[in-house]
Design a protein around this motif. Structure first.
Motif, PDB file in Angstrom:
ATOM      1  N   ARG A 230       0.804  -1.217   0.000  1.00  0.00           N
ATOM      2  CA  ARG A 230       0.000   0.000   0.000  1.00  0.00           C
ATOM      3  C   ARG A 230       0.848   1.283   0.000  1.00  0.00           C
ATOM      4  N   GLU A 231       1.992   1.281   0.655  1.00  0.00           N
ATOM      5  CA  GLU A 231       2.787   2.504   0.807  1.00  0.00           C
ATOM      6  C   GLU A 231       3.364   2.988  -0.530  1.00  0.00           C
ATOM      7  N   THR A 232       3.738   2.085  -1.398  1.00  0.00           N
ATOM      8  CA  THR A 232       4.374   2.485  -2.661  1.00  0.00           C
ATOM      9  C   THR A 232       3.469   2.287  -3.871  1.00  0.00           C
ATOM     10  N   ALA A 233       2.196   2.098  -3.649  1.00  0.00           N
ATOM     11  CA  ALA A 233       1.280   1.810  -4.759  1.00  0.00           C
ATOM     12  C   ALA A 233       1.186   2.982  -5.733  1.00  0.00           C
ATOM     13  N   VAL A 234       1.122   4.198  -5.235  1.00  0.00           N
ATOM     14  CA  VAL A 234       0.993   5.367  -6.119  1.00  0.00           C
ATOM     15  C   VAL A 234       2.252   5.548  -6.955  1.00  0.00           C
ATOM     16  N   SER A 235       3.412   5.497  -6.325  1.00  0.00           N
ATOM     17  CA  SER A 235       4.652   5.699  -7.085  1.00  0.00           C
ATOM     18  C   SER A 235       4.901   4.553  -8.070  1.00  0.00           C
ATOM     19  N   ASN A 236       4.584   3.326  -7.682  1.00  0.00           N
ATOM     20  CA  ASN A 236       4.738   2.205  -8.610  1.00  0.00           C
ATOM     21  C   ASN A 236       3.800   2.337  -9.806  1.00  0.00           C
ATOM     22  N   THR A 237       2.593   2.804  -9.564  1.00  0.00           N
ATOM     23  CA  THR A 237       1.639   3.010 -10.648  1.00  0.00           C
ATOM     24  C   THR A 237       2.114   4.085 -11.602  1.00  0.00           C
ATOM     25  N   ILE A 238       2.597   5.190 -11.064  1.00  0.00           N
ATOM     26  CA  ILE A 238       3.094   6.292 -11.899  1.00  0.00           C
ATOM     27  C   ILE A 238       4.293   5.834 -12.718  1.00  0.00           C
ATOM     28  N   ASN A 239       5.195   5.097 -12.097  1.00  0.00           N
ATOM     29  CA  ASN A 239       6.369   4.601 -12.821  1.00  0.00           C
ATOM     30  C   ASN A 239       5.976   3.627 -13.923  1.00  0.00           C
ATOM     31  N   PHE A 240       5.036   2.728 -13.639  1.00  0.00           N
ATOM     32  CA  PHE A 240       4.618   1.782 -14.673  1.00  0.00           C
ATOM     33  C   PHE A 240       3.907   2.497 -15.822  1.00  0.00           C
ATOM     34  N   LEU A 241       3.056   3.463 -15.513  1.00  0.00           N
ATOM     35  CA  LEU A 241       2.375   4.195 -16.578  1.00  0.00           C
ATOM     36  C   LEU A 241       3.366   4.969 -17.448  1.00  0.00           C
ATOM     37  N   SER A 242       4.404   5.508 -16.837  1.00  0.00           N
ATOM     38  CA  SER A 242       5.438   6.198 -17.616  1.00  0.00           C
ATOM     39  C   SER A 242       6.176   5.213 -18.514  1.00  0.00           C
ATOM     40  N   LEU A 243       6.465   4.044 -17.993  1.00  0.00           N
ATOM     41  CA  LEU A 243       7.111   3.004 -18.798  1.00  0.00           C
ATOM     42  C   LEU A 243       6.209   2.568 -19.948  1.00  0.00           C
ATOM     43  N   LEU A 244       4.945   2.374 -19.668  1.00  0.00           N
ATOM     44  CA  LEU A 244       3.994   1.965 -20.698  1.00  0.00           C
ATOM     45  C   LEU A 244       3.871   3.027 -21.789  1.00  0.00           C
ATOM     46  N   GLN A 245       3.762   4.280 -21.402  1.00  0.00           N
ATOM     47  CA  GLN A 245       3.646   5.361 -22.381  1.00  0.00           C
ATOM     48  C   GLN A 245       4.925   5.532 -23.173  1.00  0.00           C
ATOM     49  N   GLY A 246       6.065   5.375 -22.519  1.00  0.00           N
ATOM     50  CA  GLY A 246       7.339   5.487 -23.227  1.00  0.00           C
ATOM     51  C   GLY A 246       7.530   4.380 -24.250  1.00  0.00           C
ATOM     52  N   THR A 247       7.120   3.167 -23.894  1.00  0.00           N
ATOM     53  CA  THR A 247       7.264   2.065 -24.840  1.00  0.00           C
ATOM     54  C   THR A 247       6.184   2.092 -25.908  1.00  0.00           C
ATOM     55  N   LEU A 248       5.095   2.763 -25.657  1.00  0.00           N
ATOM     56  CA  LEU A 248       4.035   2.896 -26.659  1.00  0.00           C
ATOM     57  C   LEU A 248       4.475   3.774 -27.824  1.00  0.00           C
ATOM     58  N   ILE A 249       5.470   4.597 -27.591  1.00  0.00           N
ATOM     59  CA  ILE A 249       5.999   5.459 -28.650  1.00  0.00           C
ATOM     60  C   ILE A 249       6.649   4.625 -29.760  1.00  0.00           C
ATOM     61  N   VAL A 250       7.260   3.503 -29.399  1.00  0.00           N
ATOM     62  CA  VAL A 250       7.959   2.657 -30.380  1.00  0.00           C
ATOM     63  C   VAL A 250       7.019   2.177 -31.485  1.00  0.00           C
ATOM     64  N   PRO A 251       5.890   1.508 -31.176  1.00  0.00           N
ATOM     65  CA  PRO A 251       5.034   1.051 -32.279  1.00  0.00           C
ATOM     66  C   PRO A 251       4.349   2.192 -33.029  1.00  0.00           C
ATOM     67  N   VAL A 252       4.081   3.299 -32.336  1.00  0.00           N
ATOM     68  CA  VAL A 252       3.465   4.440 -33.026  1.00  0.00           C
ATOM     69  C   VAL A 252       4.421   5.003 -34.075  1.00  0.00           C
ATOM     70  N   LEU A 253       5.681   5.177 -33.709  1.00  0.00           N
ATOM     71  CA  LEU A 253       6.658   5.675 -34.669  1.00  0.00           C
ATOM     72  C   LEU A 253       6.897   4.678 -35.795  1.00  0.00           C
ATOM     73  N   MET A 254       6.850   3.389 -35.495  1.00  0.00           N
ATOM     74  CA  MET A 254       7.002   2.378 -36.545  1.00  0.00           C
ATOM     75  C   MET A 254       5.835   2.419 -37.523  1.00  0.00           C
ATOM     76  N   ALA A 255       4.633   2.603 -37.008  1.00  0.00           N
ATOM     77  CA  ALA A 255       3.466   2.667 -37.882  1.00  0.00           C
ATOM     78  C   ALA A 255       3.531   3.902 -38.775  1.00  0.00           C
ATOM     79  N   ILE A 256       3.961   5.012 -38.211  1.00  0.00           N
ATOM     80  CA  ILE A 256       4.112   6.225 -39.013  1.00  0.00           C
ATOM     81  C   ILE A 256       5.184   6.022 -40.072  1.00  0.00           C
ATOM     82  N   ASN A 257       6.266   5.368 -39.695  1.00  0.00           N
ATOM     83  CA  ASN A 257       7.374   5.157 -40.621  1.00  0.00           C
ATOM     84  C   ASN A 257       7.031   4.158 -41.728  1.00  0.00           C
ATOM     85  N   LEU A 258       6.039   3.305 -41.506  1.00  0.00           N
ATOM     86  CA  LEU A 258       5.600   2.400 -42.562  1.00  0.00           C
ATOM     87  C   LEU A 258       4.983   3.170 -43.731  1.00  0.00           C
TER      88      LEU A 258
END
Length: 138
Positions: free
Chosen positions: A18-46
């Motif tokens: 419970r103590e680190t749930a907010v920070s872990n969630t924020i970190n995971f969402l940042s990781l997810l959004q950062g990695t989501l850039i890869v397929p978006v740029l690949m689709a644009i580059n296609l």
């Protein structure tokens, strides 16, 4: 979409610690959004072939953009999600997104960054013709 995923991830981390749930969630969402850039740029580059040298940009720019992008995503997600994961806003998220049975299992959410970074580039290479497999050739 990110609010629903954020609440789902928060709910998972809150059960674990419970103590680190907010920070872990924020970190995971940042990781997810950062990695989501890869397929978006690949689709644009296609569809639109983008060469960084056209803009007078060094081709190594993709290596220099990672750390500032990570800091920016963590900062923005902290501002946006920290207030949503506390108090009345958290109760609103519970009412809106909590279900008895989720359509998307948590393991799919946690494996999405791996798929975005490792599987999509392989699929892109096969589609683009830069990767060839012996069993796929005629």
């Amino acid at each position: 979409m990110f609010k629903a995923i954020g609440y789902r991830v928060y709910e998972y981390f809150e059960k674990k610690e419970r103590e680190t749930a907010v920070s872990n969630t924020i970190n995971f969402l940042s990781l997810l959004q950062g990695t989501l850039i890869v397929p978006v740029l690949m689709a644009i580059n296609l569809f639109i072939k983008i060469d960084p040298q056209i803009f007078g940009v060094d081709s190594r720019i993709k290596y220099y953009i990672g750390i500032p992008l990570a800091v920016l995503l963590i900062f923005v997600n902290t501002i946006l999600f920290k207030k949503n994961l506390k108090g009345e806003a958290l109760n609103n998220l519970k009412i809106r997104y909590q279900k008895e049975r989720y359509l998307l299992p948590i393991w799919v959410i946690f494996s999405a960054p791996v798929v975005f970074v490792f599987v999509f580039p392989i699929v892109y290479g096969v589609i683009n013709g830069t990767i060839s497999f012996p069993f796929l050739e005629n």
